[in-house]
Design a protein around this motif. Structure first.
Motif, short mmCIF file in Angstrom:
data_model
loop_
_atom_site.label_atom_id
_atom_site.label_comp_id
_atom_site.label_asym_id
_atom_site.label_seq_id
_atom_site.Cartn_x
_atom_site.Cartn_y
_atom_site.Cartn_z
N ARG A 217 91.87 52.59 -8.58
CA ARG A 217 90.85 53.25 -9.42
C ARG A 217 91.64 54.50 -9.70
NH1 ARG A 217 87.22 51.48 -5.63
NH2 ARG A 217 87.18 53.52 -4.88
N GLY A 218 92.36 55.23 -8.80
CA GLY A 218 92.79 56.67 -8.77
C GLY A 218 94.03 56.57 -9.97
N LYS A 219 94.72 55.64 -9.93
CA LYS A 219 95.57 55.31 -10.94
C LYS A 219 95.24 55.32 -12.39
CE LYS A 219 99.96 52.95 -12.37
NZ LYS A 219 100.78 51.91 -11.86
N LYS A 220 93.92 54.62 -12.56
CA LYS A 220 93.36 54.45 -13.99
C LYS A 220 93.00 55.97 -14.65
CE LYS A 220 91.76 49.58 -13.73
NZ LYS A 220 91.01 49.24 -13.71
N VAL A 221 92.29 56.68 -13.51
CA VAL A 221 91.81 58.39 -13.75
C VAL A 221 93.10 59.12 -13.82
CG1 VAL A 221 90.81 60.28 -13.04
CG2 VAL A 221 89.85 57.85 -12.29
N TYR A 222 94.15 58.88 -13.18
CA TYR A 222 95.31 59.78 -13.42
C TYR A 222 95.79 59.43 -14.74
CZ TYR A 222 99.87 61.84 -12.98
OH TYR A 222 100.90 62.47 -12.96
N THR A 223 96.02 58.19 -15.07
CA THR A 223 96.69 57.73 -16.59
C THR A 223 95.89 58.38 -17.65
OG1 THR A 223 97.30 55.86 -15.59
CG2 THR A 223 97.18 55.64 -18.02
N GLN A 224 94.41 58.20 -17.56
CA GLN A 224 93.50 58.73 -18.66
C GLN A 224 93.56 60.25 -18.77
OE1 GLN A 224 89.60 57.17 -18.25
NE2 GLN A 224 88.92 58.18 -20.22
N PHE A 225 93.31 61.11 -17.55
CA PHE A 225 93.27 62.69 -17.48
C PHE A 225 94.32 63.47 -17.17
CE2 PHE A 225 88.93 60.51 -17.17
CZ PHE A 225 88.46 61.28 -18.13
N CYS A 226 95.37 62.73 -16.42
CA CYS A 226 96.25 63.74 -15.70
C CYS A 226 97.89 63.56 -16.24
CB CYS A 226 96.40 63.63 -14.31
SG CYS A 226 94.64 63.65 -13.43
N MET A 227 98.08 62.43 -16.58
CA MET A 227 99.52 62.09 -16.92
C MET A 227 100.07 62.69 -18.13
SD MET A 227 101.32 58.10 -17.24
CE MET A 227 100.32 57.79 -18.88
N THR A 228 99.26 62.97 -19.07
CA THR A 228 99.81 63.88 -20.17
C THR A 228 100.42 65.05 -19.65
OG1 THR A 228 98.22 62.77 -21.51
CG2 THR A 228 99.09 64.96 -22.39
N LEU B 106 92.55 61.92 -6.67
CA LEU B 106 93.27 62.95 -5.70
C LEU B 106 93.84 62.19 -4.52
CD1 LEU B 106 90.81 66.14 -5.69
CD2 LEU B 106 93.07 65.64 -7.10
N THR B 107 93.31 61.00 -4.04
CA THR B 107 93.62 60.17 -3.10
C THR B 107 94.78 59.72 -3.74
OG1 THR B 107 91.60 59.88 -1.88
CG2 THR B 107 93.24 58.33 -1.59
N TYR B 108 94.73 59.14 -4.79
CA TYR B 108 96.11 58.50 -5.47
C TYR B 108 97.20 59.36 -5.30
CZ TYR B 108 99.19 56.77 -9.32
OH TYR B 108 100.20 56.48 -9.97
N VAL B 109 97.05 60.68 -6.08
CA VAL B 109 98.25 61.78 -6.24
C VAL B 109 98.61 62.20 -4.74
CG1 VAL B 109 98.42 64.17 -6.86
CG2 VAL B 109 97.41 62.59 -8.34
N ARG B 110 97.82 62.18 -3.96
CA ARG B 110 97.97 62.54 -2.46
C ARG B 110 98.70 61.28 -1.88
NH1 ARG B 110 95.03 66.75 0.37
NH2 ARG B 110 94.93 65.53 2.26
N ASN B 111 98.98 60.22 -2.34
CA ASN B 111 99.58 59.17 -1.79
C ASN B 111 100.45 58.37 -2.71
OD1 ASN B 111 98.46 58.71 1.07
ND2 ASN B 111 96.86 59.28 0.12
N SER B 112 100.78 59.20 -3.66
CA SER B 112 101.96 58.62 -4.62
C SER B 112 103.00 59.65 -4.93
CB SER B 112 101.24 58.33 -6.11
OG SER B 112 100.24 57.39 -6.10
N PHE B 113 104.00 59.46 -5.66
CA PHE B 113 105.05 60.41 -6.15
C PHE B 113 105.72 61.03 -4.58
CE2 PHE B 113 101.37 61.26 -9.09
CZ PHE B 113 101.76 60.55 -9.80
N GLY B 114 105.92 60.03 -3.68
CA GLY B 114 106.70 60.53 -2.34
C GLY B 114 105.46 61.09 -1.55
N ASN B 115 104.32 61.17 -1.58
CA ASN B 115 103.30 62.10 -1.01
C ASN B 115 102.95 61.15 0.16
OD1 ASN B 115 103.54 64.56 -2.42
ND2 ASN B 115 102.10 63.71 -3.95
#
Length: 120
Positions: free
Chosen positions: A15-26, A93-102
């Motif tokens: 779910r976090g990845k979907k939100v990230y893709t829609q609102f944050c990735m750009t 935020l959980t997705y970001v805090r546990n992705s990209f080496g976090n």
């Protein structure tokens, strides 16, 4: 206690990845590396790995200050994303805090609800 566990369930990450893709990735890019001088990276920075409350406030209120991370200044304004639900914010935020080496403790919808109530 589950709250203190670094284990994050797969559904939250999806779910976090979907939100990230829609609102944050750009702005923060597919790899979370950001854009030099504009949008900060999301990998192993104090904003991401530090205070959950501060991170939630950034999502809810946006950010319009110049931020220095590892000697580089980032100046792009981040709009508030207070239109997202507590669940969406917790998931992304959980997705970001546990992705990209976090690796960091999950953020719950209750955490977001509490912070949202303090800034209204």
């Amino acid at each position: 206690m589950a709250f203190d566990s670094l284990a994050v369930d797969k559904a939250t990450m999806e779910r976090g990845k979907k939100v990230y893709t829609q609102f944050c990735m750009t702005c923060h890019q597919i790899d979370g590396g950001g854009v030099p001088g504009l949008n900060p990276p999301l990998e192993k920075t104090p904003h991401i790995l530090g205070s959950k409350t501060k991170l939630i406030r950034i999502i809810l209120k946006g950010m319009n200050t110049h931020e220095e991370i590892d000697g580089e200044t980032y100046s792009n304004i981040m709009a508030p994303h207070d239109h997202l639900t507590d669940q969406q914010i917790a998931d992304v935020l959980t997705y970001v805090r546990n992705s990209f080496g976090n690796k960091a403790i999950a953020i719950t919808p209750g955490d977001v609800k509490y912070v949202r109530a303090t800034i209204k």
